[in-house]
Design an enzyme around this catalytic site. Structure first.
Site, short mmCIF file in Angstrom:
data_model
loop_
_atom_site.label_atom_id
_atom_site.label_comp_id
_atom_site.label_asym_id
_atom_site.label_seq_id
_atom_site.Cartn_x
_atom_site.Cartn_y
_atom_site.Cartn_z
CG ASP A 258 -0.85 -7.76 9.01
OD1 ASP A 258 0.17 -7.58 8.10
OD2 ASP A 258 -1.28 -9.55 8.93
CE1 TYR B 261 -4.63 -5.01 6.12
CE2 TYR B 261 -4.84 -4.37 8.66
CZ TYR B 261 -4.16 -5.36 7.30
OH TYR B 261 -2.54 -6.20 7.56
CG HIS C 101 -0.39 -6.41 4.34
ND1 HIS C 101 -0.31 -6.83 3.25
CD2 HIS C 101 -0.72 -6.56 5.28
CE1 HIS C 101 -0.47 -7.69 3.77
NE2 HIS C 101 -0.47 -8.00 4.72
CG HIS D 204 -7.39 -15.26 4.40
ND1 HIS D 204 -6.67 -14.53 5.34
CD2 HIS D 204 -6.55 -15.83 3.69
CE1 HIS D 204 -5.31 -15.07 4.94
NE2 HIS D 204 -5.20 -16.50 4.05
FE1 FEO Z 1 -2.06 -11.40 9.13
FE2 FEO Z 1 -0.19 -9.49 6.56
O1 FEO Z 1 -0.61 -11.32 7.28
#
Ligand code: FEO
Length: 401
Positions: free
Chosen positions: A164, A192, A225, A24
């Site tokens: 997340d 991030y 993640h 994104h």
């Molecule tokens: Fe908000 Fe890793 O998705």
């Protein structure tokens, strides 16, 4: 890869996406992981799933431990499709007794999947369920970073499964931050945060206060993640506190684009002016640096200076890209200034200043506009703008100290 036990009978069963390079608009040079976790207890529980095209990899990991049909519960901590991309297929395959989600998660599941007969059960902050020897306590974390987001905490393991939050876009065979070179996980976590959570910093502050009030005993944070925080999870909590307070260094970031090097020369002379009063600068061409790296530098800088020549009565498209992106992420408590060269109409400095004001910067006026090519006098003007901004940085940081 294999499933990996992260706590007794708690396993990472996710997938590694080595090749994703854009998320994104966020440059993921090092790929990412989609972390799903499986708890084996009297009830077998799966926390989140993975992106749709990684379903086989997740199932391969699950099958190393159990038959997927043995999964009793699925917890949906977050409905975004990198975590629920194969949720429908997993429900079809596993036929779980229950699928737990937050109240906003229910709405998100309904609007994404339009389910007719899923065994959905809504859980709110403070609710808990027993798996047998282990308990799951739920904590809604609205707008971190979607309305549905939720944490799951297993007190018997002192384990926070954090969706997340506290994640990093980092593909690796290492599963734990302490297996990477020192500082590597924190650097990716900073990127991030800057690119995903900076806009929600007020919510982060409230969440950290809630976690402190609840006195959660945490010795491991497992995000959706990247790597898991096993040694000193307080380090990432403290970093989130620092970033969400918009804490800045004695540093400026100068972001510019240039057509025939005039605005570039201006940027370099502004940098020299900043340096002369003890403020270091990062001089970043918007053409050569990705927006998602620039926002990281911007997050930790006290001053943001932006430069563009005038192009078609506007600014360079590269600058419009970076500033539109940055404005959306809402860096705060910055000192700003604008500069640029022009040929005839010369609107760029006014447009850049409007971007800075939208970001609630304290704008140092006047910006510097130079016609065509700067001479020594014009370059001195740029140097002096750097001095004025640097002095404002020093004054602001001295007050904060
Ligand atoms: Fe908000 Fe890793 O998705």
């Amino acid at each position: 890869m294999s499933a990996e036990e992260i706590k007794k009978e708690v396993y990472w069963v996710g997938a590694i996406d080595w090749n994703i390079r854009d998320f994104h608009g966020y440059s993921t040079y090092r790929g990412t992981t989609y972390n799903a976790y499986l708890v084996k207890d009297e009830k077998v529980c799966l926390f989140d799933t993975v992106k749709a095209n990684f379903k086989k990899e997740m199932l391969y990991h699950i099958r190393q431990l159990i038959d997927p049909e043995q999964i009793d519960y699925i917890v949906v901590n977050h409905v975004e499709l990198d975590h629920s991309g194969c949720l429908a297929e997993m429900i079809e395959l596993c036929k779980p007794e229950k699928v737990f989600c937050s109240p906003m998660g229910l709405k998100a599941i309904e609007s994404h999947f339009h389910p007719s007969d899923w065994p959905l059960e809504v859980v709110k902050s403070g609710d808990s369920i027993s798996l047998g020897a282990k308990t799951i306590q739920f904590l809604e974390t609205k707008m971190l970073h979607w309305p549905d987001s939720m944490f799951s905490y297993i007190p018997e393991d002192k384990l926070l499964i954090s969706s997340d939050a506290f994640g990093q876009h980092l593909a690796s065979t290492e599963r734990f931050a302490d297996e990477l070179p020192e500082g590597a996980a924190l650097r990716e976590a900073e990127k991030y945060y800057a690119n995903i959570l900076l806009i929600f910093s007020n919510n982060v502050q409230k969440l950290l206060a809630t976690v402190a009030d609840l006195k959660l005993d945490i010795d491991m944070i497992a995000p959706d993640h990247g790597v898991i925080w096993r040694q000193n999870p307080g380090e990432i909590l403290q970093a989130y506190d620092r970033w969400s307070r918009h804490t800045a260094e004695r540093k400026a970031v100068i972001i510019y684009d240039s057509m025939w090097h005039s605005t570039e020369k201006m940027a370099k002379n502004i940098s020299a002016g900043l340096r002369s009063v003890g403020v270091h600068a990062r001089v970043l061409s918007a053409k050569s640096n990705h927006r998602s790296d620039i926002i990281v530098e911007m997050m930790s800088a006290k001053a943001v200076l932006v430069g563009s020549p005038t192009l078609n009565n506007g600014i360079m498209p590269t600058m419009a890209d970076v500033l539109t992106y940055a404005k959306g992420l809402r860096p705060r408590k910055k000192i700003g200034a604008a500069f640029g060269s022009f040929g005839w109409s010369g609107e760029s400095v006014k447009i850049l200043t409007a971007f800075l004001e939208d970001m609630q910067c304290e704008v140092v006026e006047p910006g510097v506009r130079i016609k065509n090519v700067p001479d020594n006098e014009a370059l001195q003007e740029c140097f002096e703008l750097g001095v004025r901004v640097g002095e404002a940085v020093n004054a602001a940081l001295d007050v904060d100290a």
